[in-house]
Design a protein around this motif. Structure first.
Motif, mmCIF file in Angstrom:
data_model
loop_
_atom_site.group_PDB
_atom_site.id
_atom_site.type_symbol
_atom_site.label_atom_id
_atom_site.label_comp_id
_atom_site.label_asym_id
_atom_site.label_seq_id
_atom_site.Cartn_x
_atom_site.Cartn_y
_atom_site.Cartn_z
ATOM 1 N N GLY A 18 10.170 11.352 10.343
ATOM 2 C CA GLY A 18 9.456 10.469 9.440
ATOM 3 C C GLY A 18 8.237 11.070 8.780
ATOM 4 O O GLY A 18 7.444 10.348 8.166
ATOM 5 N N ASP A 19 8.051 12.379 8.886
ATOM 6 C CA ASP A 19 6.904 13.038 8.249
ATOM 7 C C ASP A 19 7.207 13.302 6.773
ATOM 8 O O ASP A 19 8.316 13.728 6.424
ATOM 9 C CB ASP A 19 6.581 14.364 8.947
ATOM 10 N N LEU A 20 6.227 13.086 5.918
ATOM 11 C CA LEU A 20 6.370 13.338 4.489
ATOM 12 C C LEU A 20 6.298 14.839 4.224
ATOM 13 O O LEU A 20 5.332 15.499 4.613
ATOM 14 C CB LEU A 20 5.269 12.610 3.718
ATOM 15 N N ILE A 21 7.334 15.372 3.554
ATOM 16 C CA ILE A 21 7.379 16.801 3.228
ATOM 17 C C ILE A 21 6.915 17.034 1.795
ATOM 18 O O ILE A 21 6.089 17.902 1.531
ATOM 19 C CB ILE A 21 8.808 17.359 3.396
ATOM 20 N N GLN A 67 0.805 -1.218 0.000
ATOM 21 C CA GLN A 67 0.000 0.000 0.000
ATOM 22 C C GLN A 67 0.837 1.266 0.000
ATOM 23 O O GLN A 67 0.431 2.281 -0.540
ATOM 24 C CB GLN A 67 -0.916 0.009 1.231
ATOM 25 N N GLY A 68 2.012 1.219 0.639
ATOM 26 C CA GLY A 68 2.814 2.431 0.742
ATOM 27 C C GLY A 68 4.134 2.162 1.435
ATOM 28 O O GLY A 68 4.584 1.022 1.560
ATOM 29 N N LEU A 69 4.765 3.246 1.896
ATOM 30 C CA LEU A 69 6.074 3.203 2.550
ATOM 31 C C LEU A 69 5.931 3.265 4.066
ATOM 32 O O LEU A 69 5.051 3.957 4.583
ATOM 33 C CB LEU A 69 6.925 4.390 2.116
ATOM 34 N N PHE A 70 6.813 2.573 4.784
ATOM 35 C CA PHE A 70 6.928 2.782 6.226
ATOM 36 C C PHE A 70 8.367 3.150 6.552
ATOM 37 O O PHE A 70 9.308 2.745 5.866
ATOM 38 C CB PHE A 70 6.489 1.546 7.021
ATOM 39 N N LEU A 71 8.533 3.943 7.608
ATOM 40 C CA LEU A 71 9.838 4.335 8.114
ATOM 41 C C LEU A 71 9.862 4.081 9.612
ATOM 42 O O LEU A 71 8.957 4.522 10.327
ATOM 43 C CB LEU A 71 10.153 5.816 7.861
ATOM 44 N N SER A 72 10.885 3.377 10.069
ATOM 45 C CA SER A 72 11.052 3.124 11.502
ATOM 46 C C SER A 72 12.414 3.641 11.932
ATOM 47 O O SER A 72 13.430 3.300 11.330
ATOM 48 C CB SER A 72 10.946 1.633 11.813
ATOM 49 N N LYS A 73 12.431 4.444 12.978
ATOM 50 C CA LYS A 73 13.685 4.924 13.545
ATOM 51 C C LYS A 73 14.032 4.052 14.750
ATOM 52 O O LYS A 73 13.195 3.824 15.634
ATOM 53 C CB LYS A 73 13.570 6.383 13.967
ATOM 54 N N GLU A 123 16.217 -0.196 19.858
ATOM 55 C CA GLU A 123 14.833 -0.038 20.295
ATOM 56 C C GLU A 123 14.102 0.859 19.299
ATOM 57 O O GLU A 123 14.618 1.901 18.903
ATOM 58 C CB GLU A 123 14.753 0.571 21.699
ATOM 59 N N VAL A 124 12.885 0.448 18.899
ATOM 60 C CA VAL A 124 12.115 1.211 17.915
ATOM 61 C C VAL A 124 11.565 2.473 18.569
ATOM 62 O O VAL A 124 10.817 2.402 19.547
ATOM 63 C CB VAL A 124 10.970 0.365 17.345
ATOM 64 N N GLU A 125 11.954 3.625 18.041
ATOM 65 C CA GLU A 125 11.492 4.903 18.580
ATOM 66 C C GLU A 125 10.150 5.285 17.993
ATOM 67 O O GLU A 125 9.262 5.780 18.690
ATOM 68 C CB GLU A 125 12.534 5.984 18.307
ATOM 69 N N PHE A 126 9.979 5.084 16.678
ATOM 70 C CA PHE A 126 8.677 5.329 16.039
ATOM 71 C C PHE A 126 8.638 4.607 14.710
ATOM 72 O O PHE A 126 9.664 4.246 14.133
ATOM 73 C CB PHE A 126 8.410 6.824 15.841
ATOM 74 N N THR A 127 7.415 4.392 14.213
ATOM 75 C CA THR A 127 7.184 3.878 12.861
ATOM 76 C C THR A 127 6.110 4.736 12.219
ATOM 77 O O THR A 127 5.030 4.919 12.793
ATOM 78 C CB THR A 127 6.737 2.412 12.867
ATOM 79 N N GLN A 128 6.412 5.295 11.063
ATOM 80 C CA GLN A 128 5.477 6.126 10.310
ATOM 81 C C GLN A 128 5.048 5.377 9.053
ATOM 82 O O GLN A 128 5.868 4.736 8.391
ATOM 83 C CB GLN A 128 6.138 7.445 9.912
ATOM 84 N N TYR A 129 3.738 5.486 8.721
ATOM 85 C CA TYR A 129 3.183 4.842 7.537
ATOM 86 C C TYR A 129 2.687 5.916 6.566
ATOM 87 O O TYR A 129 1.996 6.851 6.974
ATOM 88 C CB TYR A 129 2.020 3.925 7.917
ATOM 89 N N HIS A 130 3.048 5.762 5.293
ATOM 90 C CA HIS A 130 2.636 6.733 4.279
ATOM 91 C C HIS A 130 2.071 5.983 3.073
ATOM 92 O O HIS A 130 2.822 5.354 2.312
ATOM 93 C CB HIS A 130 3.820 7.600 3.855
ATOM 94 N N SER A 131 0.754 6.039 2.908
ATOM 95 C CA SER A 131 0.116 5.415 1.756
ATOM 96 C C SER A 131 0.513 6.163 0.487
ATOM 97 O O SER A 131 0.694 7.387 0.499
ATOM 98 C CB SER A 131 -1.406 5.441 1.913
ATOM 99 N N PHE A 132 0.655 5.419 -0.607
ATOM 100 C CA PHE A 132 0.961 6.074 -1.872
ATOM 101 C C PHE A 132 -0.154 7.033 -2.295
ATOM 102 O O PHE A 132 0.081 7.935 -3.102
ATOM 103 C CB PHE A 132 1.188 5.027 -2.967
ATOM 104 N N THR A 133 -1.351 6.861 -1.735
ATOM 105 C CA THR A 133 -2.442 7.801 -2.049
ATOM 106 C C THR A 133 -2.224 9.154 -1.377
ATOM 107 O O THR A 133 -2.882 10.130 -1.731
ATOM 108 C CB THR A 133 -3.791 7.227 -1.595
ATOM 109 N N ASP A 134 -1.289 9.239 -0.394
ATOM 110 C CA ASP A 134 -0.958 10.515 0.248
ATOM 111 C C ASP A 134 0.087 11.293 -0.541
ATOM 112 O O ASP A 134 0.326 12.472 -0.258
ATOM 113 C CB ASP A 134 -0.436 10.270 1.667
ATOM 114 N N PHE A 135 0.716 10.633 -1.525
ATOM 115 C CA PHE A 135 1.723 11.302 -2.345
ATOM 116 C C PHE A 135 1.016 12.146 -3.412
ATOM 117 O O PHE A 135 0.062 11.698 -4.034
ATOM 118 C CB PHE A 135 2.623 10.272 -3.018
ATOM 119 N N LYS A 136 1.524 13.351 -3.638
ATOM 120 C CA LYS A 136 0.901 14.245 -4.619
ATOM 121 C C LYS A 136 1.165 13.818 -6.057
ATOM 122 O O LYS A 136 0.338 14.061 -6.938
ATOM 123 C CB LYS A 136 1.404 15.678 -4.411
ATOM 124 N N ASN A 137 2.321 13.207 -6.289
ATOM 125 C CA ASN A 137 2.742 12.963 -7.672
ATOM 126 C C ASN A 137 2.990 11.483 -7.986
ATOM 127 O O ASN A 137 3.571 11.172 -9.016
ATOM 128 C CB ASN A 137 4.012 13.765 -7.961
#
Length: 533
Positions: free
Chosen positions: A422-425, A272-278, A283-297
């Protein structure tokens, strides 16, 4: 296992260089010139002759070619594409060149054949010094990856459909199977060498029902486990594949693709999309999920009409608190840091078989998905991704039901900027035009520019195609930049298997095969062009 040393340097007259200096001004990339600095041509006889190119960074490039059934040739060129040396070596009977590895100091070549317990490893020093090692391992071990670090060799693969990681120390001639993940239904997805920290990161996908998590184990150059990280998904998701990157001694970043858990089946996995884990101190600090439908292009590779339909569907789903279900495959590149943020890029691809189709949501047929091992006789109940199974050196080209693998098709490439949290800019994309390969490998390149813009480009049909992005905006969509030939009167009749890779500083290396007609008649060549951006 025994070692054979060969110090002789052979200058074979068969490999004649056709060299030309070219100082023609190319296209402008927001003030950065695209310019062919130098070209080298090596004549090829017919279509059977092939070269494997190994970049050494600022120290040059090594070319590997098979010159006889049991012999190969190595040539080293310096950063000015001038030949430093040429040396011949022997291959044991019935072995094929499979893969190379460069650990920053030496080049290693692997010769073997499918499902064998015998391997030939050749270590090549950059001064032309060659050592040959003969190895034996577990019977029916099918290699899927080969990495080296000093005299340490790490080979990932399978034995009877079970994952295995084999470590061999060439100096001591000792081998051992490294402990992996004890959970059933696992796949080794990636083996990455960190030459800065002298570590090897191995990522596994572990499946239990429809839940898939990523487990990464880190080994030192002696094969000792020094760390393990487990990335578990949120309840609605499954993690499909991932790569681990070392940011510093304590901080790591895992990047991969994820999908909805209820979309995962025994014979397929839908991404469905990309995930990023720091990860900090394992120890996992955070995991962010970004669906490809959130991408503008992301969907710019489609026609305008398809994009409009997709956008309407996305909006309708969001109004109901849902998301459009997708199924794309992403080949993730190395992370690039830019002003404290991360640039993440990769190619969208699918393996092609007869009767294979792709639609706006990804794969229309399970033939189009490398996750779907059920019909391929590889992992009957897994549906997990290990792209190396389509390496042309391994496995049958014909599947169990008669379908024939016809290579990987690349639809488009993406690049996205993320914050350290991990926020999408921003994101942007570049559509491919008729790009395919029998091997799954990186096709496009990313270059951060001094003015904070980003250039993305790839080589196709004897030309470089590029775009320049200022975040979400396309500053320039450049016309194809021709890869210059030796003479102004040359006409390129055919270009095949052309590639462009980052070399060093602001230089890139373009190479491939061409059939050319010129003032001296016709010639078939393997070419290398040094290009400055």
């Amino acid at each position: 296992m025994k070692a054979h040393k060969n110090k002789s340097i052979v200058d074979s007259p068969k490999w004649v260089f056709r060299i030309v200096l070219i100082a023609l001004l190319g296209a402008l990339l927001t003030g950065v010139q695209a310019q062919t600095i130098k070209r080298v041509e090596l004549p090829t006889v017919g279509t059977s002759e092939s070269y494997h190119t190994i970049s050494l960074g600022a120290r040059g490039v090594i070319l590997v070619s098979q010159i006889a059934k049991n012999a190969f040739n190595l040539q080293k060129l310096n950063s000015n594409l001038e030949r430093d040396w040429s040396i011949n070596g022997t291959i044991e009977e019935n072995l094929d060149f499979v893969k190379s590895s460069f650990d920053g100091q030496s080049v290693y070549l692997l010769f073997t054949r499918s499902r064998t317990d015998f391997y030939q490893v050749v270590k090549v020093g950059l001064a032309g010094y060659m050592e040959t090692f003969y190895l034996s391992s577990v019977d029916k071990f099918q290699i899927t990856d080969f990495q080296t670090l000093g005299y340490s060799v790490f080979m990932a693969g399978t034995v009877r459909d079970e994952p295995m990681l084999l470590y061999t120390n060439l100096a001591s001639k000792q081998s051992k199977v490294l402990a992996g993940v004890t959970q059933a239904n696992t796949v080794i997805q990636s083996v990455d060498v960190d030459t800065l920290h002298h570590l090897v990161n191995v990522c596994y996908a572990a499946r239990k029902g429809k839940e898939i998590k990523i487990i990464s184990r880190t080994f030192d150059e002696y094969g000792q486990a020094v760390g393990q990280v487990t990335i578990s998904p949120e309840p609605d998701y499954s993690l499909l594949n991932g790569r681990l990157f070392m940011l510093n001694d304590s901080t790591k970043l895992m990047i991969g693709t994820y999908g909805f858990r209820n979309m995962q089946g025994n014979n397929n996995s839908a991404s469905q999309g990309l995930f990023l884990s720091k990860i900090v101190y394992d120890e996992v600090e955070f995991t962010q999920y970004h669906s490809f439908t959130d991408f503008k292009n992301f969907f710019n590779f489609m026609s305008e009409r398809e994009q409009e339909r997709m956008q309407r569907k996305i909006e309708r789903k969001r109004e109901n608190g849902d998301d459009v279900k997708l199924n794309y495959r992403l080949l993730v590149h190395d992370i690039i840091e830019q002003n404290g943020n991360y640039l993440i890029s990769g190619e969208i691809f699918y393996p092609e078989y007869k009767n294979n189709n792709i639609g706006p949501y990804g794969m229309n047929s399970w033939w189009g998905s490398p996750m779907m091992y059920g019909g391929m006789g590889m992992y009957p109940t897994m549906g997990l991704l290990n792209p190396f199974y389509w390496d042309p050196w391994y496995g049958a080209r014909r599947m169990n039901n008669g379908q024939i693998f016809n290579g990987f098709v690349y639809t488009h490439a993406i690049v996205a900027g993320f914050t350290a949290k991990g926020d999408l800019i921003w994101d942007n994309s570049l559509a491919f035009e008729n790009v395919r390969s029998m091997e799954l490998k990186e096709k496009m390149r990313i270059k951060p520019n001094d003015d904070q813009t980003v250039s993305m480009f790839y080589s196709s049909r004897g030309a470089i195609k590029a775009k320049v992005f200022d975040r979400d905006k396309v500053l320039e969509d450049l016309r194809p930049i021709p890869i210059m030939t030796a003479d102004l009167g040359d006409k390129v009749r055919q270009t095949s298997t052309d590639e462009v890779v980052y070399w060093y500083d602001n230089f890139y290396l373009a190479f491939g095969y061409q059939r050319i007609t010129g003032d001296d008649g016709r010639r078939n060549v393997f070419y290398l062009n040094k290009i400055s951006f």
